[in-house]
Design a protein around this motif. Structure first.
Motif, short mmCIF file in Angstrom:
data_model
loop_
_atom_site.label_atom_id
_atom_site.label_comp_id
_atom_site.label_asym_id
_atom_site.label_seq_id
_atom_site.Cartn_x
_atom_site.Cartn_y
_atom_site.Cartn_z
N GLY A 24 -24.83 6.22 18.28
CA GLY A 24 -25.92 6.28 17.31
C GLY A 24 -26.69 4.99 17.20
N ALA A 25 -25.99 3.86 17.25
CA ALA A 25 -26.67 2.57 17.15
C ALA A 25 -27.61 2.35 18.31
N ILE A 26 -27.18 2.71 19.52
CA ILE A 26 -28.04 2.53 20.69
C ILE A 26 -29.23 3.50 20.64
N ILE A 27 -29.00 4.70 20.11
CA ILE A 27 -30.12 5.63 19.92
C ILE A 27 -31.14 5.03 18.97
N ALA A 28 -30.66 4.50 17.85
CA ALA A 28 -31.57 3.89 16.87
C ALA A 28 -32.36 2.75 17.51
N GLU A 29 -31.69 1.91 18.27
CA GLU A 29 -32.38 0.81 18.93
C GLU A 29 -33.36 1.32 19.97
N GLY A 30 -33.02 2.42 20.64
CA GLY A 30 -33.93 3.00 21.62
C GLY A 30 -35.24 3.44 20.99
N PHE A 31 -35.16 4.04 19.81
CA PHE A 31 -36.39 4.45 19.11
C PHE A 31 -37.20 3.23 18.69
N GLY A 32 -36.52 2.17 18.25
CA GLY A 32 -37.24 0.95 17.92
C GLY A 32 -37.96 0.36 19.11
N ILE A 231 -28.10 8.38 26.74
CA ILE A 231 -28.31 9.32 25.63
C ILE A 231 -29.55 8.93 24.83
N ALA A 232 -29.71 7.64 24.58
CA ALA A 232 -30.87 7.18 23.82
C ALA A 232 -32.17 7.54 24.52
N ASN A 233 -32.23 7.35 25.83
CA ASN A 233 -33.45 7.67 26.57
C ASN A 233 -33.79 9.15 26.46
N ALA A 234 -32.77 10.00 26.53
CA ALA A 234 -33.01 11.45 26.42
C ALA A 234 -33.50 11.81 25.02
N ALA A 235 -32.88 11.22 23.99
CA ALA A 235 -33.28 11.52 22.62
C ALA A 235 -34.71 11.08 22.35
N VAL A 236 -35.05 9.89 22.80
CA VAL A 236 -36.41 9.38 22.60
C VAL A 236 -37.42 10.29 23.30
N PHE A 237 -37.11 10.70 24.51
CA PHE A 237 -38.02 11.59 25.24
C PHE A 237 -38.24 12.89 24.48
N LEU A 238 -37.15 13.54 24.04
CA LEU A 238 -37.29 14.84 23.37
C LEU A 238 -38.07 14.73 22.06
N ALA A 239 -37.99 13.57 21.41
CA ALA A 239 -38.71 13.39 20.15
C ALA A 239 -40.17 13.00 20.34
N SER A 240 -40.51 12.53 21.51
CA SER A 240 -41.83 11.97 21.75
C SER A 240 -42.86 13.04 22.07
N ARG A 241 -44.13 12.62 22.08
CA ARG A 241 -45.21 13.53 22.44
C ARG A 241 -45.12 13.96 23.90
N LYS A 242 -44.39 13.20 24.72
CA LYS A 242 -44.21 13.59 26.12
C LYS A 242 -43.47 14.93 26.24
N ALA A 243 -42.69 15.26 25.22
CA ALA A 243 -41.95 16.53 25.20
C ALA A 243 -42.55 17.49 24.18
N GLY A 244 -43.83 17.36 23.94
CA GLY A 244 -44.49 18.10 22.86
C GLY A 244 -44.49 19.61 23.00
N TYR A 245 -44.21 20.13 24.21
CA TYR A 245 -44.15 21.59 24.39
C TYR A 245 -42.74 22.04 24.74
N ILE A 246 -41.76 21.25 24.33
CA ILE A 246 -40.35 21.58 24.57
C ILE A 246 -39.67 21.80 23.23
N THR A 247 -39.09 22.96 23.05
CA THR A 247 -38.34 23.22 21.81
C THR A 247 -37.28 24.29 22.08
N GLY A 248 -36.18 24.19 21.33
CA GLY A 248 -35.08 25.13 21.47
C GLY A 248 -34.26 24.91 22.73
N GLU A 249 -34.32 23.72 23.29
CA GLU A 249 -33.70 23.46 24.58
C GLU A 249 -32.54 22.46 24.48
N GLN A 250 -31.75 22.43 25.57
CA GLN A 250 -30.65 21.48 25.72
C GLN A 250 -30.93 20.62 26.93
#
Length: 259
Positions: A24-32, A231-250
């Motif tokens: 979780g800490a690395i995910i948080a830092e990745g978003f920063g 994991i952080a890179n994947a989370a940041v991508f899914l939250a970003s506008r780059k993944a803006g048409y992706i939902t309900g996915e794994q």
């Protein structure tokens, strides 16, 4: 600084539940690092959460630590209010909260361990969903659930982690289906064996012995353990506008575990 440094996210903050943990800490830092303000939540590790927030703040965005026990719906609602008072808007909620999971066969799983896992991972995520959905509707933001690669290939003795997270996968699909009309997205990152947090603790305790390591390595297409940054890179991508048409996915970040 309150504004994002690039256009990958709307105005506001990312809230990382479990932000004081190893992954979780690395995910948080990745978003920063990606230019988002960050709310780092913790249950008991206040010093660790403040340390993480301090490192993020050093990258030029704003980060604050917030105490919240996800098992308590009232605390989760209060946390949401506090984050909104601080950042004015929330564009992403990452759910990475969870206990250190004991490795038990289902037949040997004590009720107390089961209840503890379900209370944090499943009930906790539902509390977060209910409390934070209005803010995500306002920002047309997204949920990112940190799940388990065991959802694709069952790892013996890991049911205390896999089963509650599997229920959350259904919740993610439900959010995606019901809230898409409001512009809200919801996706999961499936986590394999990552050199951080729970894996390192159980390795140190001898729970994962040489035989376990040898057998697990056989199941990996990429012959290395994952890094929390994966994991952080994947989370940041899914939250970003780059993944803006992706939902309900794994997004399975496990080195090809079980392929």
């Amino acid at each position: 600084m309150n504004q994002q440094t690039n256009g990958d996210f709307p105005e506001g903050a990312t809230v990382v539940f479990g932000g004081s943990g190893g992954i979780g800490a690395i995910i948080a830092e990745g978003f920063g690092q990606a230019g988002s303000n960050v709310a780092v939540t913790y249950n008991s590790k206040a010093d660790r959460a403040r340390e993480v927030a301090g490192r993020i703040s050093g990258s030029g965005v704003r980060a604050e630590a917030f105490q919240c026990d996800v098992r308590d719906a009232a605390q989760v609602e209060a946390c949401c209010r506090s984050v909104l008072e601080t950042f004015r808007a929330i564009h992403t909620v990452v759910f990475a909260a969870g206990p250190v999971v004991e490795q038990k066969l289902l037949a040997e799983t004590e009720p107390s361990l089961w209840e503890a896992s379900v209370q944090i991972e499943l009930q906790g995520f539902m509390h977060v969903t209910r409390a934070f959905l209005p803010a995500l509707r306002d920002s047309q933001g997204s949920f990112v659930h940190i799940g388990s690669a065991g959802d694709r290939w069952w790892p013996p003795r890991d049911g205390l982690s896999v089963v509650p997270k599997a229920a959350n996968e259904a919740l993610i699909r439900g959010i995606a289906k019901e809230e898409g009309v409001n512009g809200v997205r919801a996706n999961s990152v499936l986590v394999g064996v990552i050199e951080a947090g729970m894996f390192l603790e159980l390795l140190e305790r001898g729970v994962f012995d040489d035989a376990w390591i040898k057998e697990t390595q056989k199941l990996l297409a990429l012959k290395r353990w994952g890094k929390p940054e994966d994991i952080a890179n994947a989370a940041v991508f899914l939250a970003s506008r780059k993944a803006g048409y992706i939902t309900g996915e794994q997004l399975n970040v496990s080195g090809g575990f079980g392929v």
